[in-house]
Design an enzyme around this catalytic site. Structure first.
Site, PDB file in Angstrom:
ATOM      1  N   SER A  11      -3.480  -7.539   1.372  1.00 44.03           N
ATOM      2  CA  SER A  11      -2.516  -7.205   0.315  1.00 44.03           C
ATOM      3  C   SER A  11      -1.528  -6.115   0.724  1.00 44.03           C
ATOM      4  O   SER A  11      -1.037  -5.361  -0.125  1.00 44.03           O
ATOM      5  CB  SER A  11      -3.231  -6.784  -0.978  1.00 44.03           C
ATOM      6  OG  SER A  11      -4.142  -7.768  -1.370  1.00 44.03           O
ATOM      7  N   ARG A  12      -1.289  -6.010   2.022  1.00 44.80           N
ATOM      8  CA  ARG A  12      -0.355  -4.988   2.556  1.00 44.80           C
ATOM      9  C   ARG A  12      -0.790  -3.558   2.244  1.00 44.80           C
ATOM     10  O   ARG A  12       0.020  -2.634   2.276  1.00 44.80           O
ATOM     11  CB  ARG A  12       1.062  -5.196   1.998  1.00 44.80           C
ATOM     12  CG  ARG A  12       1.645  -6.570   2.241  1.00 44.80           C
ATOM     13  CD  ARG A  12       2.196  -6.681   3.681  1.00 44.80           C
ATOM     14  NE  ARG A  12       2.979  -7.881   3.866  1.00 44.80           N
ATOM     15  CZ  ARG A  12       2.491  -9.061   4.235  1.00 44.80           C
ATOM     16  NH1 ARG A  12       1.176  -9.201   4.443  1.00 44.80           N
ATOM     17  NH2 ARG A  12       3.277 -10.101   4.398  1.00 44.80           N
ATOM     18  N   LEU A  13      -2.080  -3.380   1.918  1.00 44.59           N
ATOM     19  CA  LEU A  13      -2.566  -2.016   1.626  1.00 44.59           C
ATOM     20  C   LEU A  13      -3.101  -1.409   2.926  1.00 44.59           C
ATOM     21  O   LEU A  13      -4.288  -1.124   3.072  1.00 44.59           O
ATOM     22  CB  LEU A  13      -3.632  -2.061   0.525  1.00 44.59           C
ATOM     23  CG  LEU A  13      -3.104  -2.611  -0.804  1.00 44.59           C
ATOM     24  CD1 LEU A  13      -4.217  -2.732  -1.831  1.00 44.59           C
ATOM     25  CD2 LEU A  13      -1.987  -1.697  -1.341  1.00 44.59           C
TER      26      LEU A  13
END
Ligand SMILES: Cc1cc2nc3c(=O)[nH]c(=O)nc-3n(C[C@H](O)[C@H](O)[C@H](O)COP(=O)(O)O)c2cc1C
Length: 217
Positions: free
Chosen positions: A195-197
């Site tokens: 999640s692009r975290l």
């Protein structure tokens, strides 16, 4: 790339997304972490895991980047070899600030390094130069790296000239060629996550010690 290396790439692909950063204590050295990640990159089957981008800046502030190969590193810095008359080397004479960048795609990892440069010792450059194959040694003499090449024959003639010149001897280290050490004051480790975290952990040198901080992805 061998079939085995390709299979390794497939097996490790995406691993980084699933893995968080390893446990890092406040006393962890960025060089220890870099060594771990460099070992992982070497084991992953990535072609040329030692390839890194080097960015320099011209006198009028124009940045430029190119790939080189990391040949050694320790707590003093990260070393690559090049022609001291090349564009990168000349820009570093005027402005010794430099940035390095590694991207190990199958591991979803990036390392950003900022620092200043110094030439490595003549002994270290000579030691590395003598470990190179003869063709690369002659190539170093023949190439006026980054200078205008009027036609390819000129390079061919220069290679022949230096092959003849050194036909009965070892090829000596050219005085215009050697190592550049990047002495870092900032090293950032980026680990891709779902999640692009992504994880970003930075090490900044302050008063001869390394301070850690995390950044939003
Ligand atoms: C994967 C890769 C590795 C390279 N390694 C080196 C290197 O170790 N040293 C070097 O001088 N040039 C290396 N080159 C060539 C440089 O990218 C560049 O073309 C050359 O150094 C001239 O750059 P400059 O004109 O900006 O100085 C490499 C290129 C690639 C694609």
């Amino acid at each position: 790339m061998t079939l085995f290396e390709k299979l390794r790439c497939l097996l490790t692909f995406g691993q980084g997304v699933a893995l968080p950063l390893p446990d890092i204590s406040s006393s962890t050295s960025p060089f220890t972490l870099f060594q771990q990640w460099f070992d992982d990159a070497n084991k992953s089957g990535i072609l040329l895991p030692e390839a890194m981008s080097v960015s320099t800046c011209s006198k009028n502030g124009q940045p430029s980047s190119r790939m080189v190969l990391l040949k050694s590193f320790d707590e003093q810095g990260f070393v690559f070899y090049t022609n001291y008359g090349s564009r990168k080397s000349q820009e570093l004479v005027d402005n010794d600030k430099v940035a390095l960048l590694f991207h190990w795609n199958v591991l979803q990892r990036q390392v950003r390094i900022e620092g200043t440069v110094e030439k490595v010792s003549h002994e270290q450059s000579n030691h590395y130069f003598q470990s190179r194959d003869r063709g690369s040694q002659i190539g170093a003499w023949a190439s006026k790296q980054s200078k205008k090449l009027p036609h390819n024959d000129e390079l061919k003639q220069r290679v022949e000239y230096f092959e003849n010149k050194f036909s009965d001897s070892e090829v000596p280290l050219p005085e215009f060629w050697g190592g550049i050490r990047v002495k870092p004051h900032y090293i950032e480790f980026w680990q891709g996550r779902a999640s692009r975290l992504h994880d970003r952990i930075c090490f900044e040198q302050q008063d001869n010690s390394w301070q850690q901080l995390k950044l939003y992805p």
